[in-house]
Design a protein around this motif. Structure first.
Motif, PDB file in Angstrom:
ATOM      1  N   GLU A  72       0.846  -1.193   0.000  1.00 18.13           N
ATOM      2  CA  GLU A  72       0.000   0.000   0.000  1.00 18.13           C
ATOM      3  C   GLU A  72       0.880   1.240   0.000  1.00 18.13           C
ATOM      4  O   GLU A  72       1.824   1.341   0.787  1.00 18.13           O
ATOM      5  CB  GLU A  72      -0.877  -0.017   1.251  1.00 18.13           C
ATOM      6  N   MET A  73       0.596   2.184  -0.914  1.00 17.05           N
ATOM      7  CA  MET A  73       1.323   3.456  -0.948  1.00 17.05           C
ATOM      8  C   MET A  73       0.805   4.359   0.153  1.00 17.05           C
ATOM      9  O   MET A  73      -0.397   4.479   0.341  1.00 17.05           O
ATOM     10  CB  MET A  73       1.130   4.158  -2.293  1.00 17.05           C
ATOM     11  N   ILE A  74       1.739   5.010   0.861  1.00 18.99           N
ATOM     12  CA  ILE A  74       1.378   5.950   1.909  1.00 18.99           C
ATOM     13  C   ILE A  74       2.163   7.232   1.654  1.00 18.99           C
ATOM     14  O   ILE A  74       3.377   7.198   1.464  1.00 18.99           O
ATOM     15  CB  ILE A  74       1.733   5.392   3.304  1.00 18.99           C
ATOM     16  N   GLY A  75       1.491   8.363   1.646  1.00 16.63           N
ATOM     17  CA  GLY A  75       2.147   9.650   1.445  1.00 16.63           C
ATOM     18  C   GLY A  75       2.350   9.972  -0.020  1.00 16.63           C
ATOM     19  O   GLY A  75       1.935   9.242  -0.908  1.00 16.63           O
ATOM     20  N   GLU A  76       3.052  11.104  -0.264  1.00 17.05           N
ATOM     21  CA  GLU A  76       3.312  11.564  -1.620  1.00 17.05           C
ATOM     22  C   GLU A  76       4.696  12.194  -1.692  1.00 17.05           C
ATOM     23  O   GLU A  76       5.260  12.594  -0.676  1.00 17.05           O
ATOM     24  CB  GLU A  76       2.274  12.621  -2.038  1.00 17.05           C
ATOM     25  N   MET A  80       6.796   9.667   0.354  1.00 16.47           N
ATOM     26  CA  MET A  80       6.119   8.452  -0.082  1.00 16.47           C
ATOM     27  C   MET A  80       6.779   7.220   0.537  1.00 16.47           C
ATOM     28  O   MET A  80       8.002   7.117   0.610  1.00 16.47           O
ATOM     29  CB  MET A  80       6.148   8.342  -1.605  1.00 16.47           C
ATOM     30  N   ARG A  81       5.949   6.312   1.011  1.00 13.87           N
ATOM     31  CA  ARG A  81       6.397   5.053   1.610  1.00 13.87           C
ATOM     32  C   ARG A  81       5.539   3.926   1.045  1.00 13.87           C
ATOM     33  O   ARG A  81       4.455   4.159   0.533  1.00 13.87           O
ATOM     34  CB  ARG A  81       6.217   5.059   3.131  1.00 13.87           C
ATOM     35  N   LEU A  82       6.020   2.704   1.181  1.00 13.73           N
ATOM     36  CA  LEU A  82       5.231   1.515   0.871  1.00 13.73           C
ATOM     37  C   LEU A  82       5.098   0.707   2.144  1.00 13.73           C
ATOM     38  O   LEU A  82       6.087   0.510   2.858  1.00 13.73           O
ATOM     39  CB  LEU A  82       5.926   0.640  -0.182  1.00 13.73           C
ATOM     40  N   LEU A  83       3.893   0.265   2.405  1.00 14.44           N
ATOM     41  CA  LEU A  83       3.654  -0.612   3.536  1.00 14.44           C
ATOM     42  C   LEU A  83       3.405  -2.007   2.984  1.00 14.44           C
ATOM     43  O   LEU A  83       2.423  -2.242   2.288  1.00 14.44           O
ATOM     44  CB  LEU A  83       2.440  -0.156   4.353  1.00 14.44           C
TER      45      LEU A  83
END
Length: 168
Positions: A72-76, A80-83
């Motif tokens: 799941e992409m988090i932030g921009e 930006m991070r991936l969980l």
């Protein structure tokens, strides 16, 4: 890890680029020498354009093995991070929000511009001799009309041989 010359940018061209293409996820990976790409049937939002660092890409299999996991992409942008997660594992990865080489320019197109017929055994022997005499396990192939040159990455070791070709 090794050292790279200041003008050797390949060290920065390592990782896996995730990009949205016509609503689906395309992966483009490079280790600074090799490049590969695959278009998936996984739906992707238009904002799915980021680079997963090589070290994290290598660790995914070590952490998750062959088990299924979600991403799941988090932030921009720079945040930006991936969980990555399963029922028992949650792993947050920082992504690189930056430019990536225009990989489409270096991938072969459907129409060939030229063709060279190489003798496999002669090519393997040339690559083996050049890499044995250099400090690298990589070799460059330089194609010119009627000839192929196998050379070390630093250009100091080289071997040429003739080929049948339609190269211009």
């Amino acid at each position: 890890d090794g050292y790279a010359a200041k003008n050797d940018v390949r060290v920065f061209l390592t990782g896996v680029r995730f990009e949205s293409e016509n609503g689906f996820l395309r992966l483009v990976g490079t280790d600074g020498i090799r490049l590969c790409t695959v278009k998936t049937d996984i739906a992707a939002s238009p904002s799915a354009n980021f680079i997963l660092p090589e070290s994290n890409a290598d660790a995914i299999h070590a952490v998750f093995g062959d088990s299924e996991f979600s991403a799941e992409m988090i932030g921009e942008g720079d945040n930006m991070r991936l969980l990555f997660s399963t029922e028992t594992i949650k792993w947050l990865v920082t992504l690189i929000a930056g430019t990536y080489p225009n990989w489409r320019k270096v991938m072969p197109q459907k129409n060939r511009h030229a063709q060279a017929v190489l003798d496999r055994d002669e090519l393997v022997r040339a690559v083996n001799r050049v890499t044995a005499a250099s400090d690298s396990v990589h070799a460059a192939l330089v194609f010119s009309k009627g000839r192929v040159t196998v050379q070390s990455i630093d250009g100091e070791q080289r071997e040429e041989f003739s080929v049948e070709s339609t190269l211009v």
